[in-house]
Design an enzyme around this catalytic site. Structure first.
Site, PDB file in Angstrom:
ATOM      1  N   ASP A  31      92.211  53.246  49.582  1.00  0.00           N
ATOM      2  CA  ASP A  31      90.806  53.611  49.480  1.00  0.00           C
ATOM      3  C   ASP A  31      89.964  52.469  50.087  1.00  0.00           C
ATOM      4  O   ASP A  31      90.103  51.319  49.665  1.00  0.00           O
ATOM      5  CB  ASP A  31      90.469  53.787  47.984  1.00  0.00           C
ATOM      6  CG  ASP A  31      89.036  54.241  47.765  1.00  0.00           C
ATOM      7  OD1 ASP A  31      88.242  54.215  48.726  1.00  0.00           O
ATOM      8  OD2 ASP A  31      88.722  54.610  46.619  1.00  0.00           O
ATOM      9  N   GLU A  83      96.295  24.068  56.451  1.00  0.00           N
ATOM     10  CA  GLU A  83      97.611  24.425  55.904  1.00  0.00           C
ATOM     11  C   GLU A  83      98.325  25.335  56.899  1.00  0.00           C
ATOM     12  O   GLU A  83      99.228  26.080  56.539  1.00  0.00           O
ATOM     13  CB  GLU A  83      97.502  25.044  54.520  1.00  0.00           C
ATOM     14  CG  GLU A  83      96.547  26.183  54.377  1.00  0.00           C
ATOM     15  CD  GLU A  83      96.571  26.758  52.978  1.00  0.00           C
ATOM     16  OE1 GLU A  83      97.634  27.240  52.566  1.00  0.00           O
ATOM     17  OE2 GLU A  83      95.528  26.715  52.307  1.00  0.00           O
ATOM     18  N   CYS A 120      94.036  25.024  50.116  1.00  0.00           N
ATOM     19  CA  CYS A 120      92.633  25.143  50.554  1.00  0.00           C
ATOM     20  C   CYS A 120      91.761  23.967  50.148  1.00  0.00           C
ATOM     21  O   CYS A 120      90.689  23.759  50.717  1.00  0.00           O
ATOM     22  CB  CYS A 120      92.015  26.416  49.995  1.00  0.00           C
ATOM     23  SG  CYS A 120      92.911  27.895  50.452  1.00  0.00           S
ATOM     24  N   THR A 163      93.518  39.877  52.823  1.00  0.00           N
ATOM     25  CA  THR A 163      92.538  38.783  52.686  1.00  0.00           C
ATOM     26  C   THR A 163      92.633  37.771  53.838  1.00  0.00           C
ATOM     27  O   THR A 163      92.137  36.654  53.717  1.00  0.00           O
ATOM     28  CB  THR A 163      92.758  38.036  51.353  1.00  0.00           C
ATOM     29  OG1 THR A 163      94.045  37.384  51.411  1.00  0.00           O
ATOM     30  CG2 THR A 163      92.738  38.972  50.160  1.00  0.00           C
ATOM     31  N   SER A 211      98.208  33.805  40.903  1.00  0.00           N
ATOM     32  CA  SER A 211      97.381  32.815  41.624  1.00  0.00           C
ATOM     33  C   SER A 211      95.928  32.908  41.169  1.00  0.00           C
ATOM     34  O   SER A 211      95.221  31.899  41.114  1.00  0.00           O
ATOM     35  CB  SER A 211      97.490  33.006  43.142  1.00  0.00           C
ATOM     36  OG  SER A 211      96.769  34.148  43.586  1.00  0.00           O
ATOM     37  N   HIS A 244      85.281  28.096  46.231  1.00  0.00           N
ATOM     38  CA  HIS A 244      86.323  28.505  47.191  1.00  0.00           C
ATOM     39  C   HIS A 244      86.425  30.030  47.105  1.00  0.00           C
ATOM     40  O   HIS A 244      86.541  30.583  46.004  1.00  0.00           O
ATOM     41  CB  HIS A 244      87.667  27.855  46.838  1.00  0.00           C
ATOM     42  CG  HIS A 244      88.820  28.495  47.560  1.00  0.00           C
ATOM     43  ND1 HIS A 244      88.868  28.556  48.937  1.00  0.00           N
ATOM     44  CD2 HIS A 244      89.929  29.142  47.116  1.00  0.00           C
ATOM     45  CE1 HIS A 244      89.962  29.194  49.300  1.00  0.00           C
ATOM     46  NE2 HIS A 244      90.631  29.558  48.214  1.00  0.00           N
ATOM     47  N   LYS A 253      85.003  36.699  39.394  1.00  0.00           N
ATOM     48  CA  LYS A 253      85.682  36.318  38.148  1.00  0.00           C
ATOM     49  C   LYS A 253      85.352  34.861  37.783  1.00  0.00           C
ATOM     50  O   LYS A 253      85.096  34.537  36.627  1.00  0.00           O
ATOM     51  CB  LYS A 253      87.195  36.498  38.295  1.00  0.00           C
ATOM     52  CG  LYS A 253      87.601  37.964  38.485  1.00  0.00           C
ATOM     53  CD  LYS A 253      89.110  38.082  38.668  1.00  0.00           C
ATOM     54  CE  LYS A 253      89.525  39.362  39.349  1.00  0.00           C
ATOM     55  NZ  LYS A 253      89.205  40.588  38.650  1.00  0.00           N
ATOM     56  N   ASN A 328      89.546  34.988  54.466  1.00  0.00           N
ATOM     57  CA  ASN A 328      89.864  33.658  53.927  1.00  0.00           C
ATOM     58  C   ASN A 328      90.051  32.658  55.067  1.00  0.00           C
ATOM     59  O   ASN A 328      90.878  32.880  55.948  1.00  0.00           O
ATOM     60  CB  ASN A 328      91.141  33.744  53.071  1.00  0.00           C
ATOM     61  CG  ASN A 328      91.321  32.525  52.188  1.00  0.00           C
ATOM     62  OD1 ASN A 328      90.586  31.545  52.300  1.00  0.00           O
ATOM     63  ND2 ASN A 328      92.299  32.586  51.289  1.00  0.00           N
ATOM     64  N   SER A 364      95.698  26.195  46.002  1.00  0.00           N
ATOM     65  CA  SER A 364      96.883  26.617  45.252  1.00  0.00           C
ATOM     66  C   SER A 364      97.856  25.466  45.142  1.00  0.00           C
ATOM     67  O   SER A 364      97.859  24.550  45.959  1.00  0.00           O
ATOM     68  CB  SER A 364      97.558  27.789  45.967  1.00  0.00           C
ATOM     69  OG  SER A 364      96.803  28.949  45.788  1.00  0.00           O
TER      70      SER A 364
HETATM   71  P1  HMG Z   1      96.254  44.039  45.394  1.00  0.00           P
HETATM   72  O1  HMG Z   1      97.323  44.351  44.423  1.00  0.00           O
HETATM   73  O2  HMG Z   1      96.431  44.549  46.764  1.00  0.00           O
HETATM   74  O3  HMG Z   1      94.849  44.549  44.948  1.00  0.00           O
HETATM   75  O4  HMG Z   1      96.162  42.462  45.440  1.00  0.00           O
HETATM   76  P2  HMG Z   1      94.384  45.169  43.538  1.00  0.00           P
HETATM   77  O5  HMG Z   1      95.012  46.481  43.340  1.00  0.00           O
HETATM   78  O6  HMG Z   1      94.511  44.106  42.456  1.00  0.00           O
HETATM   79  O7  HMG Z   1      92.848  45.390  43.865  1.00  0.00           O
HETATM   80  C1  HMG Z   1      92.000  44.313  44.106  1.00  0.00           C
HETATM   81  C2  HMG Z   1      90.685  44.594  43.362  1.00  0.00           C
HETATM   82  O8  HMG Z   1      90.108  45.776  43.913  1.00  0.00           O
HETATM   83  C3  HMG Z   1      90.865  44.882  41.853  1.00  0.00           C
HETATM   84  O9  HMG Z   1      89.713  44.355  41.219  1.00  0.00           O
HETATM   85  C4  HMG Z   1      90.845  46.397  41.780  1.00  0.00           C
HETATM   86  O10 HMG Z   1      90.430  46.907  40.522  1.00  0.00           O
HETATM   87  C5  HMG Z   1      89.842  46.725  42.866  1.00  0.00           C
HETATM   88  P3  HMG Z   1      89.850  43.591  39.802  1.00  0.00           P
HETATM   89  O11 HMG Z   1      90.436  44.572  38.859  1.00  0.00           O
HETATM   90  O12 HMG Z   1      90.792  42.392  40.054  1.00  0.00           O
HETATM   91  O13 HMG Z   1      88.464  43.149  39.500  1.00  0.00           O
HETATM   92  N1  HMG Z   1      90.019  48.056  43.428  1.00  0.00           N
HETATM   93  C6  HMG Z   1      89.004  48.900  43.668  1.00  0.00           C
HETATM   94  N2  HMG Z   1      87.679  48.788  43.452  1.00  0.00           N
HETATM   95  C7  HMG Z   1      86.890  49.850  43.816  1.00  0.00           C
HETATM   96  N3  HMG Z   1      87.384  50.992  44.360  1.00  0.00           N
HETATM   97  C8  HMG Z   1      88.701  51.136  44.565  1.00  0.00           C
HETATM   98  C9  HMG Z   1      89.579  50.063  44.225  1.00  0.00           C
HETATM   99  N4  HMG Z   1      90.915  49.875  44.306  1.00  0.00           N
HETATM  100  C10 HMG Z   1      91.170  48.640  43.829  1.00  0.00           C
HETATM  101  N5  HMG Z   1      89.176  52.269  45.081  1.00  0.00           N
HETATM  102  C11 HMG Z   1      95.480  40.201  45.478  1.00  0.00           C
HETATM  103  C12 HMG Z   1      95.027  41.638  45.304  1.00  0.00           C
HETATM  104  C13 HMG Z   1      94.291  39.272  45.372  1.00  0.00           C
HETATM  105  C14 HMG Z   1      96.492  39.828  44.400  1.00  0.00           C
HETATM  106  C15 HMG Z   1      96.140  40.060  46.871  1.00  0.00           C
HETATM  107  O14 HMG Z   1      95.189  40.312  47.875  1.00  0.00           O
HETATM  108  C16 HMG Z   1      96.760  38.705  47.136  1.00  0.00           C
HETATM  109  O15 HMG Z   1      97.907  38.445  46.781  1.00  0.00           O
HETATM  110  N6  HMG Z   1      96.023  37.783  47.823  1.00  0.00           N
HETATM  111  C17 HMG Z   1      96.485  36.472  48.190  1.00  0.00           C
HETATM  112  C18 HMG Z   1      96.390  35.495  47.046  1.00  0.00           C
HETATM  113  C19 HMG Z   1      94.963  35.181  46.688  1.00  0.00           C
HETATM  114  O16 HMG Z   1      94.052  35.324  47.491  1.00  0.00           O
HETATM  115  N7  HMG Z   1      94.754  34.646  45.469  1.00  0.00           N
HETATM  116  C20 HMG Z   1      93.438  34.219  45.042  1.00  0.00           C
HETATM  117  C21 HMG Z   1      93.491  33.012  44.115  1.00  0.00           C
HETATM  118  S1  HMG Z   1      94.491  31.708  44.788  1.00  0.00           S
HETATM  119  C22 HMG Z   1      93.474  30.988  46.033  1.00  0.00           C
HETATM  120  O17 HMG Z   1      92.310  31.254  46.085  1.00  0.00           O
HETATM  121  C23 HMG Z   1      94.136  30.074  46.991  1.00  0.00           C
HETATM  122  C24 HMG Z   1      94.363  30.629  48.389  1.00  0.00           C
HETATM  123  O18 HMG Z   1      93.141  30.639  49.102  1.00  0.00           O
HETATM  124  C25 HMG Z   1      95.393  29.765  49.112  1.00  0.00           C
HETATM  125  C26 HMG Z   1      95.209  28.271  49.158  1.00  0.00           C
HETATM  126  O19 HMG Z   1      94.696  27.607  48.286  1.00  0.00           O
HETATM  127  O20 HMG Z   1      95.713  27.740  50.143  1.00  0.00           O
HETATM  128  C27 HMG Z   1      94.897  32.021  48.389  1.00  0.00           C
END
Ligand code: HMG
EC number: 2.3.3.10
Length: 445
Positions: A31, A83, A120, A163, A211, A244, A253, A328, A364
């Protein structure tokens, strides 16, 4: 005491753009609102065939040096945070210095160069290194060039694929800065975590959901640590709070958690009492799980209150604009959040002089850091000189098939020949490999 901070900043975005709700989501059978509403992302930037972390970093740095009228003699230090490095020995800053020496008189032989790694948060750590170097009086009147540059790619099919992004931020750190002064006070939340890592591999191993929990836990610790040295924080103290931003939904959040923490035992908690009650206190619960459940319930209500929504709209939402359009940028991400906020302030005609920002960086692995910044009198001239909208509008849109090709081009394990999608003009480009497998660059007029 000398005031030290960011004198100027510039960005360089990857020149290709992928539309997430309209191009990416349909092929993935998802979606589109998962992107726009859930993650908060509309488009993401990708590097063209001839772009990489060196070209993006060098191009951002050149824009900065040209605008500020600098030559290599003015720069005493080049720190690159990334990174996405492709060399385990020779730092990316040497490649970038080599590029810049092609176009400026003089050289960077006198400049200390390095490369910072901690996911990051390395961008902010490089800022700190430069700050400390100047505060220690070792800079001999010279400024530091800090460049945060990344190609944030995930394995195809990984949830993180949604992302991705690519771009660089160049910042000039100097005495009596024109943009923001950094606070001496800072707070940390740091712990050995295995949530996102790249053990000798290009694409990350990610435990996505965890994460997010680790991000929140470390950010809360960093805020408490910051308060232990700077005193209690309060939502009214900060004009903007750039976090970040791996994707804007993560910041939603973090902001809620921050607001709850900052409002505890304040007039705002008193004002909200009639509507949603007081915040749960740990001592009133028998188990930690019961307490956590009560906190979650309180936060669910808190986010619907007018006070919270108004604060979020003023203090957080303006920090997310660039991120929602580029994805990102890893090490550059918190720095484009700051830039977004200041551009929004300029657009609204706000007087920002002397106003405070609270900056929440994260990497991370994992570590969060919080410090404050004071906006300087000359901030508006600096912000009006950065051409973010023009750069983003000039990107070339790619189809899903093109996206897969470009992902392969930048996959270190693959060797494929793909025509470039855009024509380089007045920029550094990657031209191929040299005899020792070093990457080579030249400036195209
Ligand atoms: P996912 O499983 O694809 O997504 O992974 P989801 O199903 O959890 O959906 C994401 C959000 O969209 C959720 O919101 C859903 O409810 C919503 P939440 O419940 O969390 O508030 N959603 C919708 N909303 C409206 N209409 C819809 C709909 N469908 C879903 N139809 C995940 C998401 C972030 C886990 C994935 O993208 C991922 O693994 N990303 C990479 C890791 C990441 O970014 N982590 C963030 C924290 S760590 C960090 O920031 C460090 C980093 O930058 C690296 C570094 O430091 O080097 C990553």
């Amino acid at each position: 005491m000398t005031s030290v901070g960011i004198d100027a900043m510039e960005i360089w975005t990857g020149k290709l753009v992928l539309d997430l709700p309209n191009t990416f989501a349909p092929v993935k059978g998802e979606d589109p609102e998962k992107y726009t509403k859930g993650l908060g992302l509309h488009t993401s930037s990708f590097p063209d065939v001839y772009e990489d972390i060196v070209t993006m970093g060098a191009n951002a740095a050149k824009q900065l040096m040209d605008r500020k009228g600098l030559t290599p003699a003015d720069i005493g230090r080049i720190d690159v945070a990334t990174e996405s490095a492709f060399d385990n020995s020779k730092p990316v800053s040497t490649y970038i210095a080599g590029c810049l020496e092609q176009v400026y008189d003089g050289d960077f032989r006198h400049a200390n160069k390095g490369e910072r790694k901690f996911a990051c948060i390395a961008g902010t750590q490089s800022l700190d290194d430069a700050y400390n170097w100047i505060k220690a009086g070792r800079n001999r009147g010279r400024a530091a060039l800090v460049i945060a540059t990344d190609t944030a790619l995930y394995e195809r099919g990984d949830p993180g694929e949604a992302t991705q992004g690519a771009g660089a931020v160049a910042m000039l750190i100097d005495e009596d800065p024109d943009l923001v002064e950094l606070s001496t006070e800072q707070g940390y939340g740091s712990m050995d975590e295995t949530d996102f890592l790249k053990p000798n591999q290009q694409f990350p191993s990610v435990d996505g959901k965890r994460s997010m929990q680790v991000y929140l836990a470390r950010m809360r610790e960093a805020l408490e640590d910051y308060e232990s040295v700077a005193g209690r924080t309060h939502p009214d103290l900060f004009e903007y709070i750039p976090f970040h931003t791996p994707f804007p939904g993560m910041v939603r959040k973090a902001a809620l958690l921050g607001f709850r923490h900052m409002t505890r035992d304040t007039d705002i908690e008193d004002d909200l009492e009639a509507e949603i009650g007081r915040q749960p206190r740990e001592e009133d619960f028998e188990t930690w799980d019961d307490y956590e459940e009560a906190i979650r319930g309180y936060m669910d209500e808190l986010k619907t209150t007018e006070q919270y929504r108004d604060w979020y709209g003023r203090v957080i939402e303006p920090t997310l604009d660039i991120s929602s359009r580029v994805g990102n940028w890893y090490t550059g991400s918190v720095h484009i959040a700051r830039l977004s906020a200041l551009i929004a302030a300029a657009d609204e005609g706000k007087d920002m002089t002397g106003k405070q920002l609270l900056v929440g960086s994260y990497g991370s692995g994992a570590q969060a850091e919080i410090h404050a910044e004071t906006v300087q009198e000359t901030w508006l001239d600096e912000i009006e000189a950065v051409d973010v909208d023009d750069q983003l509008a000039a990107r070339t849109e790619i189809s899903f098939d093109d996206y897969e090709l470009i992902h392969d081009v930048h996959n270190h394990e693959k060797e494929i020949e793909v025509e470039e999608f855009t024509q380089p003009e007045a920029e550094f480009v990657f031209t191929g490999w040299g005899r020792m497998n070093e990457r080579r660059y030249e400036y195209v007029e």
